[in-house]
Scaffold this motif. Structure first.
Motif, short mmCIF file in Angstrom:
data_model
loop_
_atom_site.label_atom_id
_atom_site.label_comp_id
_atom_site.label_asym_id
_atom_site.label_seq_id
_atom_site.Cartn_x
_atom_site.Cartn_y
_atom_site.Cartn_z
N UNK A 134 0.85 -1.21 0.00
CA UNK A 134 0.00 0.00 0.00
C UNK A 134 0.88 1.25 0.00
N UNK A 135 1.68 1.27 -1.08
CA UNK A 135 2.62 2.39 -1.30
C UNK A 135 3.62 2.52 -0.14
N UNK A 136 4.18 1.34 0.25
CA UNK A 136 5.26 1.26 1.24
C UNK A 136 4.83 1.70 2.64
N UNK A 137 3.58 1.40 2.99
CA UNK A 137 3.10 1.74 4.34
C UNK A 137 2.93 0.50 5.21
N UNK A 138 3.15 -0.71 4.65
CA UNK A 138 3.14 -1.92 5.47
C UNK A 138 4.17 -2.91 4.93
N UNK A 139 4.57 -3.84 5.78
CA UNK A 139 5.61 -4.82 5.43
C UNK A 139 5.12 -5.80 4.37
N UNK A 140 5.98 -6.04 3.39
CA UNK A 140 5.70 -7.07 2.38
C UNK A 140 6.78 -8.14 2.48
N UNK A 141 6.33 -9.39 2.48
CA UNK A 141 7.24 -10.54 2.48
C UNK A 141 7.28 -11.13 1.08
N UNK A 142 8.45 -11.60 0.69
CA UNK A 142 8.62 -12.17 -0.65
C UNK A 142 9.16 -13.59 -0.55
N UNK A 230 8.59 -15.97 -7.79
CA UNK A 230 8.43 -15.12 -6.61
C UNK A 230 6.95 -14.92 -6.33
N UNK A 231 6.59 -14.95 -5.05
CA UNK A 231 5.24 -14.57 -4.62
C UNK A 231 5.40 -13.51 -3.53
N UNK A 232 4.73 -12.39 -3.68
CA UNK A 232 4.78 -11.31 -2.68
C UNK A 232 3.46 -11.27 -1.92
N UNK A 233 3.55 -11.06 -0.59
CA UNK A 233 2.35 -10.98 0.23
C UNK A 233 2.67 -10.24 1.53
N UNK A 234 1.65 -9.61 2.11
CA UNK A 234 1.84 -8.97 3.42
C UNK A 234 1.78 -10.00 4.54
N UNK A 235 1.38 -11.26 4.20
CA UNK A 235 1.22 -12.32 5.21
C UNK A 235 2.33 -13.36 5.10
N UNK A 236 3.27 -13.34 6.02
CA UNK A 236 4.33 -14.35 6.03
C UNK A 236 3.78 -15.75 6.30
N UNK A 237 2.83 -15.93 7.26
CA UNK A 237 2.26 -17.28 7.48
C UNK A 237 1.61 -17.87 6.22
N UNK A 238 0.97 -17.02 5.42
CA UNK A 238 0.36 -17.52 4.18
C UNK A 238 1.43 -18.05 3.22
N UNK A 239 2.53 -17.33 3.11
CA UNK A 239 3.62 -17.78 2.23
C UNK A 239 4.22 -19.08 2.74
N UNK A 265 12.12 -16.68 2.40
CA UNK A 265 11.11 -15.64 2.60
C UNK A 265 11.82 -14.46 3.27
N UNK A 266 11.74 -13.31 2.65
CA UNK A 266 12.43 -12.14 3.21
C UNK A 266 11.58 -10.89 3.03
N UNK A 267 11.90 -9.87 3.81
CA UNK A 267 11.19 -8.59 3.70
C UNK A 267 11.65 -7.85 2.46
N UNK A 268 10.72 -7.22 1.77
CA UNK A 268 11.07 -6.49 0.55
C UNK A 268 12.05 -5.35 0.85
N UNK A 269 11.97 -4.79 2.07
CA UNK A 269 12.86 -3.68 2.43
C UNK A 269 14.33 -4.10 2.47
N UNK A 270 14.58 -5.41 2.64
CA UNK A 270 15.96 -5.91 2.71
C UNK A 270 16.58 -6.06 1.32
N UNK A 271 15.78 -5.92 0.29
CA UNK A 271 16.26 -6.11 -1.08
C UNK A 271 16.03 -7.55 -1.54
N UNK A 272 15.42 -7.70 -2.71
CA UNK A 272 15.11 -9.02 -3.26
C UNK A 272 16.03 -9.31 -4.43
N UNK A 273 16.82 -10.36 -4.31
CA UNK A 273 17.75 -10.78 -5.36
C UNK A 273 16.96 -11.51 -6.44
N UNK A 274 16.81 -10.87 -7.61
CA UNK A 274 15.96 -11.44 -8.66
C UNK A 274 16.43 -11.00 -10.03
#
Length: 332
Positions: A134-142, A230-239, A265-274
């Motif tokens: 939501x435009x970088x207002x919540x954590x995204x897991x990848x 890659x699958x991106x989601x705000x829910x780590x348990x779902x991934x 599974x890592x946070x998008x803020x940490x940088x995604x190697x892709x």
């Protein structure tokens, strides 16, 4: 030439037409004008193409054994190179089947497709992260995964079963079976890395998985490039829950396995190697290994085409300092 439900009944005439074979030749030849085997084939081009067509129509066509060698890009890969005449047949098949099967692929499959590629895949990942956060207002897991020994593990019978959901014509089935059966890593398993048909067959094979992810897992933010996805989601348990479902689907339906050391599974803020880049929310940088390889090649001397290609790659990321260094080498 489609029947009800989009099933293709006869494409053999399209594959074996002189026009298609000639078009396949020109596409195959592009960028290879100085190679000896290409020049030798071109010397008797008309008779060679008509001979191929006659063999296909009479079903006397047989593949010439592959030439095998290793390349490093950067990891070691075992390539199997087909003879020129076989590569023209592969291209002719590809030209016809691509138009049929590409329509069935999901939008976010980016390898070996027209108007796709690595840069568009990376752009899409950044777009997905922006939307899901939501435009970088919540954590995204990848969730990032890689299929282990993908081309070596493709099951011939499963591949043919998938292909023949769309292809009913017996003549077309024959030529497809001929190409698939021309190579085995193990009994009834494996596709050669060097074939253009292998690229298409790989996408057709994994389209089964793409459909599962989109329609069963209902993953909105999913991207695949060959055997990396890659699958991106705000829910780590779902991934985490999805990993188990993915493992089961791949093993039970496609006889594939995830690479055990390449599931993360890592946070998008940490940088995604892709796809050669490390992707951050607002920018991307070259992967460290990619930079090292680039510098090594440049130090050992390289052509202007290589230099220009590196500068092109750097236009898609934060790479001013590296570009400056490359331009300095180019001018020296």
């Amino acid at each position: 030439m489609c029947g009800g439900g989009g099933t293709v009944h006869s494409v053999f005439n399209n594959i074996t037409s002189v026009e298609n074979l000639l078009g396949a030749w020109w596409e195959f030849k592009r960028g290879k004008n100085k190679k000896i085997d290409i020049l030798q084939f071109e010397f008797n081009l008309e008779s060679e193409l008509f001979a191929i067509r006659d063999e296909l129509v009479s079903k006397s066509y047989k593949n010439i054994p592959y030439e095998d060698f290793y390349v490093y890009d950067p990891k070691r890969r075992h390539i199997h190179k087909a003879h020129v005449r076989d590569r023209i047949v592969h291209q002719a098949i590809y030209r016809v089947l691509y138009k049929i099967f590409d329509l069935t692929f999901i939008y976010d499959s980016y390898a070996c497709r027209n108007n796709k590629g690595t840069h568009k895949g990376v752009n899409r990942l950044q777009e997905f992260i922006r939307k899901e956060s939501k435009n970088h207002t919540r954590t995204v897991w990848v969730l990032k995964c890689d299929i282990s020994k993908f081309f070596d593990s493709i099951d011939h019978n499963i591949l043919k079963k998938i292909l023949f959901k769309k292809i009913f014509d017996e003549n077309t089935k024959w030529i497809i079976q001929n190409i698939i059966g021309s190579f085995e890593k193990n009994s009834g398993v494996g596709l050669p890395l060097g074939n253009v048909t292998s690229q298409l067959f790989a996408n057709i094979y994994l389209n089964e998985f793409d459909q599962f992810v989109k329609h069963t897992l209902k993953s909105k933010y999913y991207i695949r490039y060959c055997d990396d996805f890659i699958i991106a989601s705000h829910s780590k348990p779902l991934l985490e829950e999805n990993i188990l479902k993915i493992i089961l689907f791949l093993e039970e339906n496609l006889k594939l396995r995830l690479h055990p050391r390449k599931v993360s599974i890592s946070k998008s803020l940490q940088g995604i190697d892709f796809l050669g880049y490390v992707v951050f929310p607002h920018h991307r940088v070259l992967r460290t290994n990619t930079k090292k390889r680039m510098f090594r090649i440049l130090k050992n001397g390289s052509t202007n085409n290589v230099v220009q290609s590196y500068l092109g790659v750097l236009q898609h990321c934060k790479g001013y300092t590296i570009s400056k260094y490359i331009n300095k080498i180019k001018l020296s």
